[in-house]
Scaffold this active site. Structure first.
Site, mmCIF file in Angstrom:
data_model
loop_
_atom_site.group_PDB
_atom_site.id
_atom_site.type_symbol
_atom_site.label_atom_id
_atom_site.label_comp_id
_atom_site.label_asym_id
_atom_site.label_seq_id
_atom_site.Cartn_x
_atom_site.Cartn_y
_atom_site.Cartn_z
ATOM 1 N N TRP A 99 0.834 -1.398 -0.073
ATOM 2 C CA TRP A 99 0.061 -0.016 0.086
ATOM 3 C C TRP A 99 0.795 1.318 -0.114
ATOM 4 O O TRP A 99 0.689 2.338 -0.850
ATOM 5 C CB TRP A 99 -0.892 -0.045 1.291
ATOM 6 N N ASP A 166 -1.884 6.787 5.848
ATOM 7 C CA ASP A 166 -3.089 5.928 5.463
ATOM 8 C C ASP A 166 -3.417 5.045 6.887
ATOM 9 O O ASP A 166 -2.600 4.177 7.042
ATOM 10 C CB ASP A 166 -2.568 5.118 4.323
ATOM 11 N N LYS A 190 -12.523 -1.753 6.731
ATOM 12 C CA LYS A 190 -11.733 -2.733 7.546
ATOM 13 C C LYS A 190 -12.381 -2.478 8.775
ATOM 14 O O LYS A 190 -12.177 -3.513 9.575
ATOM 15 C CB LYS A 190 -10.173 -2.294 7.601
HETATM 16 C C1 LIG Z 1 -7.238 -1.843 2.217
HETATM 17 C C2 LIG Z 1 -6.103 -0.781 2.152
HETATM 18 C C3 LIG Z 1 -5.997 0.000 1.082
HETATM 19 C C4 LIG Z 1 -6.789 -0.108 -0.200
HETATM 20 O O1 LIG Z 1 -8.034 0.574 0.185
HETATM 21 P P1 LIG Z 1 -9.201 0.683 -0.906
HETATM 22 O O2 LIG Z 1 -10.281 1.449 -0.293
HETATM 23 O O3 LIG Z 1 -9.592 -0.387 -1.526
HETATM 24 O O4 LIG Z 1 -8.795 1.485 -1.946
HETATM 25 C C5 LIG Z 1 -5.094 0.956 1.416
HETATM 26 N N1 LIG Z 1 -4.364 0.862 2.359
HETATM 27 C C6 LIG Z 1 -4.319 0.070 3.189
HETATM 28 C C7 LIG Z 1 -3.297 0.249 4.486
HETATM 29 C C8 LIG Z 1 -5.347 -0.966 3.277
HETATM 30 O O5 LIG Z 1 -5.360 -1.895 4.423
#
Ligand SMILES: *Cc1c(COP(=O)(O)O)cnc(C)c1O
Length: 356
Positions: A99, A166, A190
């Site tokens: 990511w 993020d 999540k």
């Molecule tokens: C799941 C995840 C993403 C991707 O998220 P999307 O909403 O599918 O774009 C990005 N960063 C992290 C840390 C994630 O766990």
């Protein structure tokens, strides 16, 4: 028979969230209509948006001078939108996995990107430390929880530049000092809501510095100026998010949630450290994620890996297969996972050991 849902994302949500959302899908706020079929500009839905934003601010102790936005496009769109709004010349990134790399790739479309450190040498099974962040970057970007590898950063880096994070897979899992960040973003699927909603918390004073003319939808200011309803928001996902936020508040907030998460993860990591067949992928205890627990077979037991997935299936332990880039297993232990599910996994690990 009860399912133990260890899926990495979309993932387990509180029963309360599912039940309340199911009711509103049939009859929303006494309107006799579904939350899927009312105007987002109506008084009833406006109240949902207002309360959602107010509860996010309350639960995360968001200081004055920050805006909370309920957007779409996932964390993946934020990989581009964040630099577009904040990167003037160059930005620093910590490469802790897939990511983080994807975030860097998009930032390079906007400006200069400096990778201050990477954990790639050990397939991202640790969090780099002791790196230097140049003082002249516009921001330093981190991924607080690395969903795929099971590492997590539990303290905010001590740097003298603005932080961007993020937090897709650990937001609302523990308290965060929002004042250290210029921008936090998280896909909701999540720990908060079904997919389709992206949470953004942005410091107002950090915006408007790039001199760039931004596409309307990719400009945070557009969404701030329009009360996060410039266009139609993901109404059902927002309604569900509100239920999860109420659930968190009723439990006692993030300190309580954090204690529950620590307790759950401890049950599983302790067993992995003891069990002769399995081991945790992340060796450093201080880097071990409380949200995603990656584990593999110990040496000599690789050949019976598939047998454990079969046992897990029998025991209703769902979503344990590791990400394809890591292999092995991953138990995601998000907020809504009850400790009974962690215990059920431990029981299966013990049973497997006894039979091998
Ligand atoms: C799941 C995840 C993403 C991707 O998220 P999307 O909403 O599918 O774009 C990005 N960063 C992290 C840390 C994630 O766990």
């Amino acid at each position: 028979m009860k399912k133990h849902n260890f899926s990495a994302g979309p993932s387990i949500l509180p029963e309360f969230t599912k039940e309340e959302t199911a009711k509103a899908i049939i009859d929303f706020a006494g309107t006799g209509l579904s939350v899927m079929e009312v105007s987002h500009r109506g008084a009833e839905f406006q109240a949902v948006v207002d309360e959602t934003i107010q509860l996010i601010k309350e639960i995360l102790s968001v200081p004055e001078g920050y805006s909370v936005l309920l957007l779409q496009g996932g964390a993946s769109l934020q990989f581009y939108m964040a630099p577009l709004n904040l990167l003037v010349k160059k930005a620093a990134y910590l490469n802790t996995g897939v990511w983080a790399s994807k975030a860097m790739k998009e930032a390079k479309l906007v400006g200069e990107v400096i990778e201050v450190a990477s954990s790639k040498d050990k397939n991202h099974t640790y969090v780099p430390k002791g790196y230097e962040v140049p003082a002249d970057v516009d921001y330093f970007h981190i991924t607080t929880n690395n969903t795929i590898y099971g590492t997590e950063m539990f303290s905010d880096p001590e740097v003298c530049v603005p932080l961007v994070a993020d937090m897709s897979s650990d937001i609302f899992s523990r308290p965060v000092d929002i004042s250290k960040y210029d921008l936090i973003y998280a896909g909701a699927q999540k720990n908060l809501a079904p997919a389709g909603l992206t949470l953004v918390i942005v410091k107002d004073a950090a915006l408007g510095k790039t001199g760039r003319t931004l596409p309307t939808m990719l400009n945070y200011q557009t969404h701030i100026d329009n009360g996060t309803m410039f266009n139609t928001p993901p109404c059902v996902a927002i309604y569900a998010a509100l239920q999860t936020l109420k659930w968190i508040k009723n439990l006692g907030g993030l300190e309580v949630i954090q204690k529950m998460n620590v307790a759950k993860a401890k049950v599983i990591y302790d067993e992995l450290d003891r069990n002769k067949c399995f081991k945790a992928v992340v060796p450093n205890k201080e880097d071990r994620s409380l949200m995603n627990i990656c584990f593999v077979m110990r040496e000599g037991y690789e050949a019976v890996e598939a047998d454990f997935l079969a046992l897990a299936k029998q025991r209703n332990l769902i979503g344990l297969k590791g990400h394809r880039s890591v292999g092995g297993f991953r138990a995601s232990t998000y907020n809504a996972l009850p400790i009974e599910s962690a215990q059920a996994l431990v029981d299966a690990l013990k049973e497997f050991e006894a039979n091998h």
